[in-house]
Design an enzyme around this catalytic site. Sequence first.
Site, PDB file in Angstrom:
ATOM      1  N   GLY A 183     -20.170   6.922   3.795  1.00  0.00           N
ATOM      2  CA  GLY A 183     -19.227   7.207   2.724  1.00  0.00           C
ATOM      3  C   GLY A 183     -19.862   7.066   1.362  1.00  0.00           C
ATOM      4  N   VAL A 216     -17.257   3.880  -4.573  1.00  0.00           N
ATOM      5  CA  VAL A 216     -17.759   2.567  -4.164  1.00  0.00           C
ATOM      6  C   VAL A 216     -19.063   2.706  -3.384  1.00  0.00           C
ATOM      7  CG1 VAL A 216     -17.275   0.492  -2.827  1.00  0.00           C
ATOM      8  CG2 VAL A 216     -15.462   1.552  -4.179  1.00  0.00           C
ATOM      9  N   GLY A 242     -18.335   7.897  -1.685  1.00  0.00           N
ATOM     10  CA  GLY A 242     -17.374   7.965  -2.776  1.00  0.00           C
ATOM     11  C   GLY A 242     -17.801   7.036  -3.898  1.00  0.00           C
ATOM     12  N   LYS A 251       0.854  -1.184   0.000  1.00  0.00           N
ATOM     13  CA  LYS A 251       0.000   0.000   0.000  1.00  0.00           C
ATOM     14  C   LYS A 251       0.886   1.228   0.000  1.00  0.00           C
ATOM     15  CE  LYS A 251      -4.484   0.954   0.148  1.00  0.00           C
ATOM     16  NZ  LYS A 251      -5.533   0.217  -0.567  1.00  0.00           N
TER      17      LYS A 251
END
Length: 374
Positions: free
Chosen positions: A203, A207, A205, A105
């Site tokens: 959330g 996705v 965003g 990552k």
Amino acid sequence: MLQTGEARTLRPVTASSTLKLTDITAKAARLAAFDNHEQIWLGQDDERGLTAIVAIHNTALGPALGGTRVWPHATFDAALTDALRLSRGMTFKSAIARMPFGGGKAVIKADSKTEKTPAMLEAYAEMLAALNGQYYTGEDVGLTLDDANFLRERTPNVSGTTVGGSGNPSPVTALGTFLGVKAALKHARGSDAVSGLRIAVQGLGSVGWSLCEQLHSEGASLIVADIDAARVAKAREAFGAEVVETETIVAAEADLFAPCALGGVLSADTIPHLKARIVAGAANNQLARHEDAAHLMRRGVLYAPDYVINAGGLINVAAELAPEGYDRAEVMRHVALIPETLMDIFQRAEAEQRPTNDIAQAIAEERIAQARAA
């Protein structure tokens, strides 16, 4: 593609470059999130505004693969901890999804809205190229599809792009998450139907929004939260969603809670307020601590391990790197196996009276050990 066990010689940056690349593995080892990571790289370019960390956790199954997050962490140690935790999760995600990649990552310490510039991304592309096949990346929080395209034009170490790639992987992540939600409902309630259920999505965003679209299309009643006021207003209009604050959505009266924002939302402080009896969402590192899954189990909450349910995006971008090339039908077939994997984890966890994330980790570690032995 770099194969397991292949020698890793860094490609030197150009003589004119202002990028400085440093191995900070020893420094990272002092942090609690360090978990025998193989290598941690720091890329710095003061002139072009880059401070980037690439954490390579484990490459027993293949070269490291994981997204790049652009986020204004308050301290360097906070950014490093984020990279360490996320890269470890990617190792388990690849293993449990049976992908020939290890875990990695990257975190760029910056505000994606005010500090991300073409010059910064140029410097980061140089860093990726210098790592010479150790690490493959793609979009994540703060790194858009356009950014990924920009990087891919400068280094081959980027997937999930429209520049010779399959495009934005977020819809595939959302699809896998949606299928995982239905698997969790099936196990917990005996039916995978979402119609009439109250589902809280934290959330909105790429996705989170795509997941909301799929849930809404099948009749779910949505409760949403996001730090972006325009997004929540759009969700209220598009889905008839109830809007709550990001700080209180964990406590919303819902049948299922789907974290799709940043990690650490489930903790000793928030779990006692959780009303939903199922947690199944796309966010990485949803648990503040590994032990929090046991807390959820004691409260009778079914938890879908994040790196299992959200593996769709990884499956999609990894397919771009396959020797035979990208095969969309094979990707969809592979994503469709996510519910089967989750059901196996749920059943084993119930039979053994162990938290679901312990079962998932055991499966991943078994596969990694087998690869090492081979």
